[in-house]
Scaffold this motif. Structure first.
Motif, PDB file in Angstrom:
ATOM      1  N   ASN B  95       0.871  -1.174   0.000  1.00 56.50           N
ATOM      2  CA  ASN B  95       0.000   0.000   0.000  1.00 56.50           C
ATOM      3  C   ASN B  95       0.915   1.234   0.000  1.00 56.50           C
ATOM      4  OD1 ASN B  95      -1.552   2.216   0.692  1.00 56.50           O
ATOM      5  ND2 ASN B  95      -2.925   1.029   1.986  1.00 56.50           N
ATOM      6  N   ALA B  97       0.577   4.486  -0.112  1.00 57.89           N
ATOM      7  CA  ALA B  97       0.290   5.628   0.766  1.00 57.89           C
ATOM      8  C   ALA B  97       0.658   5.294   2.219  1.00 57.89           C
ATOM      9  CB  ALA B  97      -1.186   6.002   0.671  1.00 57.89           C
ATOM     10  N   LEU B  98       0.377   4.070   2.615  1.00 62.99           N
ATOM     11  CA  LEU B  98       0.730   3.646   3.974  1.00 62.99           C
ATOM     12  C   LEU B  98       2.251   3.510   4.096  1.00 62.99           C
ATOM     13  CD1 LEU B  98      -0.734   2.975   6.564  1.00 62.99           C
ATOM     14  CD2 LEU B  98      -0.942   0.615   5.801  1.00 62.99           C
ATOM     15  N   VAL B 100       4.423   5.313   2.556  1.00 64.33           N
ATOM     16  CA  VAL B 100       4.991   6.665   2.715  1.00 64.33           C
ATOM     17  C   VAL B 100       4.958   7.068   4.184  1.00 64.33           C
ATOM     18  CG1 VAL B 100       4.582   9.120   2.239  1.00 64.33           C
ATOM     19  CG2 VAL B 100       4.479   7.457   0.383  1.00 64.33           C
ATOM     20  N   PHE B 101       3.844   6.788   4.850  1.00 67.59           N
ATOM     21  CA  PHE B 101       3.717   7.116   6.278  1.00 67.59           C
ATOM     22  C   PHE B 101       4.836   6.445   7.079  1.00 67.59           C
ATOM     23  CE2 PHE B 101       2.065   5.747  10.451  1.00 67.59           C
ATOM     24  CZ  PHE B 101       1.878   6.989  11.045  1.00 67.59           C
ATOM     25  N   TYR B 102       5.052   5.173   6.835  1.00 66.45           N
ATOM     26  CA  TYR B 102       6.060   4.446   7.611  1.00 66.45           C
ATOM     27  C   TYR B 102       7.481   4.847   7.214  1.00 66.45           C
ATOM     28  CZ  TYR B 102       2.671   1.316   9.772  1.00 66.45           C
ATOM     29  OH  TYR B 102       1.659   0.815  10.533  1.00 66.45           O
ATOM     30  N   ARG B 103       7.733   4.890   5.924  1.00 63.10           N
ATOM     31  CA  ARG B 103       9.109   5.101   5.463  1.00 63.10           C
ATOM     32  C   ARG B 103       9.634   6.502   5.774  1.00 63.10           C
ATOM     33  NH1 ARG B 103      11.659   2.131   1.404  1.00 63.10           N
ATOM     34  NH2 ARG B 103      10.711   0.135   0.865  1.00 63.10           N
ATOM     35  N   THR B 104       8.744   7.491   5.816  1.00 65.69           N
ATOM     36  CA  THR B 104       9.229   8.848   6.103  1.00 65.69           C
ATOM     37  C   THR B 104       9.406   9.070   7.606  1.00 65.69           C
ATOM     38  OG1 THR B 104       6.947   9.675   6.067  1.00 65.69           O
ATOM     39  CG2 THR B 104       8.238   9.909   4.046  1.00 65.69           C
ATOM     40  N   ARG B 105       9.114   8.058   8.402  1.00 62.59           N
ATOM     41  CA  ARG B 105       9.261   8.215   9.851  1.00 62.59           C
ATOM     42  C   ARG B 105      10.296   7.275  10.461  1.00 62.59           C
ATOM     43  NH1 ARG B 105       4.610  10.126   8.350  1.00 62.59           N
ATOM     44  NH2 ARG B 105       3.641  11.813   9.522  1.00 62.59           N
ATOM     45  N   GLU B 254      12.374   2.228  -4.086  1.00 68.04           N
ATOM     46  CA  GLU B 254      11.589   3.450  -4.048  1.00 68.04           C
ATOM     47  C   GLU B 254      10.126   3.121  -3.813  1.00 68.04           C
ATOM     48  OE1 GLU B 254      12.132   5.482  -7.707  1.00 68.04           O
ATOM     49  OE2 GLU B 254      14.066   6.289  -7.126  1.00 68.04           O
ATOM     50  N   VAL B 255       9.420   4.064  -3.226  1.00 73.26           N
ATOM     51  CA  VAL B 255       7.977   3.883  -3.065  1.00 73.26           C
ATOM     52  C   VAL B 255       7.315   4.209  -4.388  1.00 73.26           C
ATOM     53  CG1 VAL B 255       5.930   4.645  -1.827  1.00 73.26           C
ATOM     54  CG2 VAL B 255       8.117   4.479  -0.653  1.00 73.26           C
ATOM     55  N   ALA B 256       6.404   3.358  -4.818  1.00 77.13           N
ATOM     56  CA  ALA B 256       5.767   3.552  -6.132  1.00 77.13           C
ATOM     57  C   ALA B 256       4.932   4.816  -6.133  1.00 77.13           C
ATOM     58  CB  ALA B 256       4.882   2.363  -6.441  1.00 77.13           C
TER      59      ALA B 256
END
Lengths: 333, 256
Positions: B95, B97-98, B100-105, B254-256
């Motif tokens: 997922n 979008a999810l 992004v939440f995890y990886r940027t933190r 990379e995040v898609a």
């Protein structure tokens, strides 16, 4: 391969990129973007679909890599927060738990040790209240609407007290009242931090952005103060309203060398564009008098970002209008 | 303010999504049914047969039959459910979008993946051990008490094999992103590639983690070959390699 370099705070810029390239083929991607985001304030990033906005923001956030170029982010480690346009969270957590999860991921604690970064005990309630989700704090986010999820996305960023806040289309799912509230919040946040804010809704950008970058086909066509973009890409225009027919007045105006164009809007109403503001202000009264018309009103047409954007990108960014050169203006360079 | 740790989040993921309950139901069901089947195999076969002229004679059941029947199905059917649970937890980028939440933190991709693998492994092993206890008790009541030593060793081998399966699924989840694809890849590796193909190759088979699937039967019947420690060590080693590979690959992606 470019590198994202997180550096010690610089005096006047939060983010700079040099020659940033990310080529997806077929013209898509970024092609030599030199971004300069001033410290504090809102930097609006605008551009048509496929302009490269999300790619640029993803590279700044470290989620994607550039093929070439350099990125420098002048904030402390862990002081960047990113809010994508359609954030998602674990549906089995409550809104308050998601906010605490965000905090726990960035500032993990060890058993028996104090938190690595002290925080306000009421911080969760505070940030949820700021985005208008105080009443939903104990609801599981699986049942949230898209607008609520978008506001929660901002809350999980705010709880980190970031120096740099990257918002990708943060108002796209909000109703008018929600948009107004969020834009006011973004303006307040920008007093103490840098906000990079991308949006399709140019009126929103115009409302909150101090600086603006216009991307089209991967090229940064303009960056500088928002007011400079509006004033430098618009010819001064006035709406002249007279009693009766304006045909004779239109004929006289077209003969004046300071008039760029005259367009009839309706019976007795003309839109007059001049070559400069001063020339119109000097010349228009004389022609009105010479035409002998009964003047009702002369109103300057408000310059807006949308008009300037369309002028800059050639009305939507077809290939022949893509301009590889960057026009820069004033502060932020 | 204290945030919520990744460990607690992963525990909640297991409990609130009812995945732990699903694991418990599957392993306890197998623990209940398999010894029962072993005890009444003769009656079941003969009552199912239509011909009165043919009578199948089954040797009287021994404790090893009840336990090995459970272990056999637990490490195939139970493993299948475990792979699904692991894929849904460990395919972090499924997922975007999810993600992004995890990886940027998180400080690193490994800091996200490791708690997921460990908590899922703990849940899977816990459910497996509960099922094994049920099978142990029922076997003792219906057939006879199995020996404690081989039972504990079987529990260890089964637990390590299930944890190995979770790490393989975690690696698959990083490589293919999609949860369903991760399940498919893991099943192909664990149930089709390791068991029937590599597990049968002479020389190589002794080192294969798949040897652990049939270990309990040999241990309880005292026909255990001496190569289980090798398979055990290989399962631990390959599991660790899979975990490191998943962390490294995930960090580069990379995040898609």
């Amino acid at each position: 391969m470019s590198q994202v370099v997180v550096e010690a705070p610089a005096a006047d810029l939060t983010v700079t990129t040099r020659g940033l390239v990310r080529d997806y083929g077929g013209g898509a991607g970024l092609h030599g973007v030199d971004l300069a985001v001033p410290r504090n304030g809102v930097y609006g990033l605008v551009g048509p679909n496929g302009a490269g906005k999300t790619t640029l923001l993803s590279i700044l956030a470290g989620l994607r890599r550039a093929d070439a170029g350099e990125v420098q982010v002048h904030v402390g480690a862990g002081r960047i927060a990113v809010c994508p346009d359609t954030p998602e969270f674990e549906p089995w957590l409550t809104a308050a738990e998601v906010v605490r999860q965000s905090y726990g991921l960035v500032f993990p604690t060890r058993r028996g040790a104090a938190a690595s970064r002290p925080g306000d005990p009421g911080l969760v309630a505070k940030v949820l209240a700021e985005v208008g989700l105080a009443d939903a704090a104990r609801r599981r986010v699986g049942g949230f609407s898209r607008g609520m999820t978008q506001r929660l996305g901002l809350a999980v960023a705010l709880v980190l007290d970031p120096e740099l806040l990257i918002l990708d289309e943060p108002t796209s799912a909000l109703d008018p009242a929600g948009r107004a509230g969020l834009l006011a919040l973004i303006s307040r946040l920008a007093d103490e931090r840098t906000v990079i804010f991308s949006s399709h809704i140019l009126a929103d950008v115009q409302r909150v952005a101090d600086y603006i970058g216009v991307l089209d086909h991967g090229h940064l066509l303009f960056q500088g103060p928002t007011d400079d973009l509006i004033s430098s890409h618009l010819q001064p225009a006035w709406e002249v309203r007279v009693r009766g027919s304006a045909a004779e007045l239109a004929g006289l105006l077209r003969q004046a060398d300071w008039v760029a164009s005259v367009q009839p809007v309706s019976e007795g109403v003309l839109r007059v564009e001049g070559t400069s503001t001063g020339a119109v202000e000097e010349g228009l009264p004389g022609i009105l008098a010479a035409a002998g018309v009964r003047l009702v009103s002369v109103v300057p047409v408000d310059a807006d970002l949308e008009t300037a954007f369309l002028a800059l990108t050639g009305g939507g960014g077809s290939d022949e209008h893509a301009r590889p050169g960057t026009q820069e203006s004033g502060a932020g360079e | 303010m204290n945030g919520i740790s990744v460990w607690r989040i992963e525990w909640w993921r297991l409990v609130r999504t009812r995945r732990l309950l699903a694991l418990l139901i599957v392993f306890v069901f197998l623990g209940f049914v398999e010894p029962l089947g072993a005890r009444y195999a003769s009656q079941l076969i003969n009552s199912a047969g239509s011909s009165e002229q043919i009578k199948v004679t089954v040797p009287p059941p021994v404790p090893a039959d009840g336990i090995s029947a459970f272990m056999g199905d637990a490490l195939v059917l139970g493993l299948l459910v475990s792979v699904v649970v692991a894929a849904y937890a460990c395919a972090i980028d499924s997922n975007p979008a999810l993600s992004v939440f995890y990886r940027t933190r998180a400080r690193s991709f490994g800091a996200l993946l490791l708690p997921r693998v460990i908590v899922v492994s703990g849940g899977v092993i816990g459910a497996f051990l509960v099922g094994l206890l049920v099978a142990w008790y029922e076997t003792a009541v219906l057939i006879g008490a199995p020996e404690v030593g081989p039972m504990l060793y079987s529990a260890l081998l089964g637990s390590v094999y299930l944890a190995f399966a979770v790490t393989v699924t975690a690696l698959a989840g990083v490589l293919v992103r999609s949860r369903l694809a991760a399940v498919g890849v893991s099943v192909v590796i664990l149930l089709l590639l390791l068991l029937p193909i590599l597990g049968e190759l002479p020389g190589l088979s002794r080192w294969m983690p798949s040897q652990l699937v049939g270990a309990s039967s040999a241990l309880l019947r005292h026909t255990a070959p001496d190569h289980f420690p090798r398979a055990l060590a290989m399962a631990v080693l390959l599991g660790a390699v899979a975990l490191v590979a998943a962390s490294v690959r995930g960090a580069r992606r990379e995040v898609a």
